[in-house]
Design a protein around this motif. Structure first.
Motif, PDB file in Angstrom:
ATOM      1  N   GLN A 199       2.782  -2.992 -13.175  1.00 61.04           N
ATOM      2  CA  GLN A 199       3.260  -2.243 -12.472  1.00 61.04           C
ATOM      3  C   GLN A 199       5.188  -2.246 -13.070  1.00 61.04           C
ATOM      4  O   GLN A 199       5.461  -1.989 -12.397  1.00 61.04           O
ATOM      5  CB  GLN A 199       3.468  -3.315 -11.408  1.00 61.04           C
ATOM      6  CG  GLN A 199       2.308  -3.038 -10.315  1.00 61.04           C
ATOM      7  CD  GLN A 199       2.541  -4.729  -9.419  1.00 61.04           C
ATOM      8  OE1 GLN A 199       2.718  -5.413  -9.872  1.00 61.04           O
ATOM      9  NE2 GLN A 199       1.596  -4.760  -8.346  1.00 61.04           N
ATOM     10  N   PHE A 200       5.095  -1.563 -14.266  1.00 64.59           N
ATOM     11  CA  PHE A 200       6.383  -1.454 -15.155  1.00 64.59           C
ATOM     12  C   PHE A 200       6.308  -0.440 -15.236  1.00 64.59           C
ATOM     13  O   PHE A 200       6.575   0.023 -16.257  1.00 64.59           O
ATOM     14  CB  PHE A 200       6.067  -2.438 -16.667  1.00 64.59           C
ATOM     15  CG  PHE A 200       6.598  -4.350 -16.181  1.00 64.59           C
ATOM     16  CD1 PHE A 200       7.393  -3.731 -15.631  1.00 64.59           C
ATOM     17  CD2 PHE A 200       5.164  -4.693 -16.518  1.00 64.59           C
ATOM     18  CE1 PHE A 200       9.029  -5.566 -16.586  1.00 64.59           C
ATOM     19  CE2 PHE A 200       6.246  -6.137 -16.386  1.00 64.59           C
ATOM     20  CZ  PHE A 200       7.042  -6.370 -16.098  1.00 64.59           C
ATOM     21  N   LEU A 227      -1.750   3.077  -8.203  1.00 69.58           N
ATOM     22  CA  LEU A 227      -3.390   1.789  -7.684  1.00 69.58           C
ATOM     23  C   LEU A 227      -3.200   0.170  -7.722  1.00 69.58           C
ATOM     24  O   LEU A 227      -3.739  -0.117  -7.212  1.00 69.58           O
ATOM     25  CB  LEU A 227      -4.147   3.006  -8.888  1.00 69.58           C
ATOM     26  CG  LEU A 227      -4.909   4.164  -8.650  1.00 69.58           C
ATOM     27  CD1 LEU A 227      -6.220   4.613  -9.668  1.00 69.58           C
ATOM     28  CD2 LEU A 227      -5.129   3.935  -7.168  1.00 69.58           C
ATOM     29  N   ALA A 228      -2.604   0.016  -8.761  1.00 71.59           N
ATOM     30  CA  ALA A 228      -2.328  -1.006  -8.598  1.00 71.59           C
ATOM     31  C   ALA A 228      -1.439  -2.140  -7.229  1.00 71.59           C
ATOM     32  O   ALA A 228      -2.038  -3.141  -6.172  1.00 71.59           O
ATOM     33  CB  ALA A 228      -1.500  -2.170  -9.712  1.00 71.59           C
ATOM     34  N   TYR A 229      -0.574  -1.456  -6.672  1.00 72.01           N
ATOM     35  CA  TYR A 229      -0.216  -1.356  -5.858  1.00 72.01           C
ATOM     36  C   TYR A 229      -1.290  -1.740  -4.071  1.00 72.01           C
ATOM     37  O   TYR A 229      -1.482  -2.853  -3.302  1.00 72.01           O
ATOM     38  CB  TYR A 229       1.312  -0.943  -4.863  1.00 72.01           C
ATOM     39  CG  TYR A 229       1.964  -1.627  -6.314  1.00 72.01           C
ATOM     40  CD1 TYR A 229       3.380  -2.453  -5.926  1.00 72.01           C
ATOM     41  CD2 TYR A 229       3.293  -0.181  -6.509  1.00 72.01           C
ATOM     42  CE1 TYR A 229       3.992  -3.138  -5.935  1.00 72.01           C
ATOM     43  CE2 TYR A 229       4.319  -0.889  -7.145  1.00 72.01           C
ATOM     44  CZ  TYR A 229       4.598  -2.358  -6.991  1.00 72.01           C
ATOM     45  OH  TYR A 229       6.100  -2.414  -7.522  1.00 72.01           O
ATOM     46  N   ILE A 253       0.766  -1.048  -0.069  1.00 69.40           N
ATOM     47  CA  ILE A 253      -0.044  -0.013   0.241  1.00 69.40           C
ATOM     48  C   ILE A 253       1.240   1.322  -0.162  1.00 69.40           C
ATOM     49  O   ILE A 253       0.402   2.328  -0.411  1.00 69.40           O
ATOM     50  CB  ILE A 253      -0.770   0.217   1.187  1.00 69.40           C
ATOM     51  CG1 ILE A 253      -2.086   1.366   0.846  1.00 69.40           C
ATOM     52  CG2 ILE A 253      -0.369   0.398   3.028  1.00 69.40           C
ATOM     53  CD1 ILE A 253      -3.211   1.376   1.933  1.00 69.40           C
ATOM     54  N   TRP A 254       2.785   1.323   1.104  1.00 70.54           N
ATOM     55  CA  TRP A 254       2.890   2.481   0.260  1.00 70.54           C
ATOM     56  C   TRP A 254       3.491   2.458  -0.410  1.00 70.54           C
ATOM     57  O   TRP A 254       4.038   3.527  -0.916  1.00 70.54           O
ATOM     58  CB  TRP A 254       3.999   2.477   1.764  1.00 70.54           C
ATOM     59  CG  TRP A 254       3.415   2.319   3.433  1.00 70.54           C
ATOM     60  CD1 TRP A 254       3.103   1.221   4.377  1.00 70.54           C
ATOM     61  CD2 TRP A 254       2.539   2.995   3.841  1.00 70.54           C
ATOM     62  NE1 TRP A 254       2.521   1.748   5.185  1.00 70.54           N
ATOM     63  CE2 TRP A 254       1.963   2.542   4.948  1.00 70.54           C
ATOM     64  CE3 TRP A 254       1.735   4.099   3.406  1.00 70.54           C
ATOM     65  CZ2 TRP A 254       1.153   3.594   6.282  1.00 70.54           C
ATOM     66  CZ3 TRP A 254       1.233   5.076   4.014  1.00 70.54           C
ATOM     67  CH2 TRP A 254       0.500   4.656   5.328  1.00 70.54           C
ATOM     68  N   TRP A 255       4.090   1.253  -1.807  1.00 72.86           N
ATOM     69  CA  TRP A 255       5.129   1.218  -2.118  1.00 72.86           C
ATOM     70  C   TRP A 255       3.594   1.619  -3.695  1.00 72.86           C
ATOM     71  O   TRP A 255       4.373   2.102  -4.871  1.00 72.86           O
ATOM     72  CB  TRP A 255       5.150  -0.114  -2.888  1.00 72.86           C
ATOM     73  CG  TRP A 255       5.867  -0.794  -2.285  1.00 72.86           C
ATOM     74  CD1 TRP A 255       6.649  -0.217  -1.114  1.00 72.86           C
ATOM     75  CD2 TRP A 255       6.025  -2.177  -2.317  1.00 72.86           C
ATOM     76  NE1 TRP A 255       7.162  -1.781  -0.591  1.00 72.86           N
ATOM     77  CE2 TRP A 255       7.231  -2.708  -1.273  1.00 72.86           C
ATOM     78  CE3 TRP A 255       5.728  -3.553  -3.118  1.00 72.86           C
ATOM     79  CZ2 TRP A 255       7.048  -3.740  -0.670  1.00 72.86           C
ATOM     80  CZ3 TRP A 255       6.689  -4.083  -3.350  1.00 72.86           C
ATOM     81  CH2 TRP A 255       7.316  -5.088  -1.896  1.00 72.86           C
ATOM     82  N   GLY A 256       1.968   1.833  -3.520  1.00 72.32           N
ATOM     83  CA  GLY A 256       1.195   2.029  -4.147  1.00 72.32           C
ATOM     84  C   GLY A 256       1.762   3.457  -3.864  1.00 72.32           C
ATOM     85  O   GLY A 256       1.642   4.762  -4.818  1.00 72.32           O
TER      86      GLY A 256
END
Length: 232
Positions: free
Chosen positions: A206-207, A178-180, A146-149
């Protein structure tokens, strides 16, 4: 106007993070989780150096997050102060999670090795505790997504508003973030098949991070923010 040298520094740091992160996220689970729980604990003992390499890789990722955020803040120094503040906050949280989470791997390895000071626990208890800490690491990774996103969202906003990088990359970063967040929520609420299915859908999205980092390294920044408006 930021320089392409600044952009390339940020890009190389980002690419180094992208290369190091899979050591613990992908490679290590592939050699540890190969059978029954007892086999996993035995693999911990057999692959001690690989586990320790994973710890170092995670610590390096945490440090890189700090430097990446600082370099991106400098890159977007002339842009929205609120966005840069959110970027700093959002980038610091994944760095903290990386650092904290290595404790779970160290604890798992310690219980698997069964040193003398742990002899108060019998072999079955040590095995169970080793597996528990490995599972905790995995759950922390899911929570950390969630933090990565979320840190990508202010970055996407800065990319879109600055004009230093094509706008479509900013849009991709926003979708990437949003995907993360979606993976984290589903992984915590509905673990198992639903999370695996969503992961297969989200992975191509996520690329965006990779494309952003490569653009910074190869192209740098626009000399004029509007000089490439036609491809934004």
């Amino acid at each position: 106007m930021p320089s392409s040298r600044q952009a390339r520094i940020a890009g190389w740091l980002f690419l180094l993070l992208i290369v190091l992160a899979p050591i613990r996220l992908i490679y290590l689970p592939s050699i540890l989780f190969t059978g029954e729980p007892s086999t996993t604990v035995e693999n911990l003992r057999l692959h001690e150096q690989a586990v320790r390499a994973g710890v170092v890789a995670d610590l390096a990722c945490g440090a890189l997050m700090v430097f990446i955020v600082l370099s991106l803040r400098r890159l977007f120094a002339a842009d929205n102060d609120t966005g840069r503040g959110l970027l700093m906050l959002g980038g610091a949280l994944p760095a903290a999670v990386y650092t904290f989470n290595v404790g779970n791997d160290i604890a798992a390895l310690t219980f698997a090795q069964g040193p003398a000071f742990l002899q108060a626990f019998d072999a079955a208890q040590r095995e169970a505790l080793a597996l528990l800490f490995l599972r905790l690491h995995g759950q922390m990774v899911i929570a950390a997504e969630i933090w990565w996103g979320l840190w990508l969202l202010p970055l996407a906003m800065l990319v879109r508003r600055s004009g230093h990088v094509p706008g479509w990359i900013g849009t991709w970063l926003f979708v990437n973030g949003l995907a993360y967040v979606a993976q984290s929520a589903v992984g915590l609420l509905w673990p198992g098949h639903a999370a695996d299915t969503l992961s297969s859908v989200c992975t191509p999205l996520q690329f965006g991070e990779v494309v952003f980092a490569l653009w910074l390294v190869i192209v740098g920044v626009r000399r004029s923010p509007r000089s490439m408006e036609s491809i934004a």
